[in-house]
Scaffold this motif. Structure first.
Motif, PDB file in Angstrom:
ATOM      1  N   GLU A  67     -18.115 -18.058  34.173  1.00  0.00           N
ATOM      2  CA  GLU A  67     -19.447 -17.562  33.824  1.00  0.00           C
ATOM      3  C   GLU A  67     -19.443 -16.984  32.408  1.00  0.00           C
ATOM      4  OE1 GLU A  67     -22.020 -13.888  35.344  1.00  0.00           O
ATOM      5  OE2 GLU A  67     -21.641 -15.398  36.923  1.00  0.00           O
ATOM      6  N   GLU A  68     -18.400 -16.246  32.080  1.00  0.00           N
ATOM      7  CA  GLU A  68     -18.287 -15.672  30.741  1.00  0.00           C
ATOM      8  C   GLU A  68     -18.119 -16.750  29.683  1.00  0.00           C
ATOM      9  OE1 GLU A  68     -15.135 -12.838  30.969  1.00  0.00           O
ATOM     10  OE2 GLU A  68     -16.361 -11.371  32.029  1.00  0.00           O
ATOM     11  N   LYS A  71     -21.451 -18.359  28.976  1.00  0.00           N
ATOM     12  CA  LYS A  71     -22.278 -17.487  28.162  1.00  0.00           C
ATOM     13  C   LYS A  71     -21.869 -17.559  26.690  1.00  0.00           C
ATOM     14  CE  LYS A  71     -23.477 -14.059  31.656  1.00  0.00           C
ATOM     15  NZ  LYS A  71     -23.284 -12.673  32.096  1.00  0.00           N
TER      16      LYS A  71
END
Length: 75
Positions: A67-68, A71
């Protein structure tokens, strides 16, 4: 056991710790257990639970990492 949540697995591991402790105390005081095989069985069950717990935590960590990284690529 694999369908249990992380918190439930931690609680089960803690419960098994207590049971092994009680069995060892009984062995120390009475010098004999009615079912001595239970110590080994409960230790193995705890090891299985800790293995599943580690796997689940790794999956969660992997999902957070992905997820990071998504992003970062979007920014």
């Amino acid at each position: 056991m694999k369908d249990l949540s992380i918190d439930e697995l931690k609680a089960k591991a803690s419960e098994l710790d207590r049971e092994v402790f009680e069995l060892r105390n009984e062995l120390a005081f009475n010098r004999k257990l009615e079912k001595p095989h239970l110590i080994k069985a409960k230790k193995r069950e705890k090891a299985r639970i800790l293995t599943i717990l580690t796997q689940k935590q790794a999956v969660v960590a992997w999902a957070i990492w992905q997820e990071e990284s998504v992003k970062k690529t979007l920014v």
